[in-house]
Design an enzyme around this catalytic site. Structure first.
Site, PDB file in Angstrom:
ATOM      1  N   CYS A  60       1.147  -0.936   0.165  1.00  0.00           N
ATOM      2  CA  CYS A  60       0.131  -0.211   0.078  1.00  0.00           C
ATOM      3  C   CYS A  60       1.149   1.212   0.477  1.00  0.00           C
ATOM      4  CB  CYS A  60      -0.660  -0.317   1.172  1.00  0.00           C
ATOM      5  SG  CYS A  60      -2.241  -1.322   1.075  1.00  0.00           S
ATOM      6  N   ALA A  61       2.046   1.014   0.930  1.00  0.00           N
ATOM      7  CA  ALA A  61       2.696   2.305   0.823  1.00  0.00           C
ATOM      8  C   ALA A  61       3.415   2.059   0.143  1.00  0.00           C
ATOM      9  CB  ALA A  61       3.532   1.881   2.022  1.00  0.00           C
TER      10      ALA A  61
END
Length: 165
Positions: A60-61
């Site tokens: 996600c990051a």
């Protein structure tokens, strides 16, 4: 419902992403400043919705960093990164990472975005979070591209999403 996986284990979402050619549903999400933003706030702009379970996971990051890099080069386009993370966690992440070209939005208050876009995960260890997906809208709010990432741990196809702009 969409059949996706988490590290190869089957999980499901509420339904399928909006169909290409349909008008995107409006939404109300919280910013890192705790104000409300809706799709109407971005009227007249192309919109990339980068949707994911939590900014505190590696993939996600990575997706936020990748879209942040590209966002400054896009004309009349805004990248909205949507999760159920608390706005405080989103702000902490952006501050630590120098993220300035995307807008972080949280669905923590009502969860209605995940339900309206049928991407809420319904079972497994990530139940009630958002699946990993990308939805691209044109200036009129019409869906022109969707990708439901088949395994949550995989990154979206950034190039395909950017090509749809």
């Amino acid at each position: 419902m969409a059949n996706i996986t988490l590290k190869g284990n089957a999980i499901n979402t509420l339904g399928n992403l909006p169909e290409i050619g349909t008008k995107a549903a409006d939404f109300s999400l919280k910013t890192v400043e705790l104000s409300d933003k809706s799709l109407a706030d971005f009227a007249g702009k192309k919109v990339i919705l980068n949707i994911f379970p939590s900014v505190d996971t590696g993939t996600c990051a990575t997706s936020v960093r990748a879209f942040n890099k590209k966002a400054s080069e896009l004309e009349n386009t805004v990248v909205l990164c949507v999760s159920k993370d608390l706005p405080f966690a989103q702000a902490r992440f952006c501050g630590a990472e120098g993220i300035e070209n995307v807008i972080m939005l949280s669905d923590f208050a009502t969860g209605s975005f995940g339900k309206d876009y049928a991407l809420e995960i319904t079972n497994g260890p990530l139940a009630h979070l958002h699946s990993r997906a990308v939805i691209v809208l044109d200036e009129k709010g019409k869906v022109v591209y969707t990708e439901q990432v088949s395994d949550i741990v995989d990154e979206p196809n950034y190039e395909a999403a950017l090509k749809a702009i």
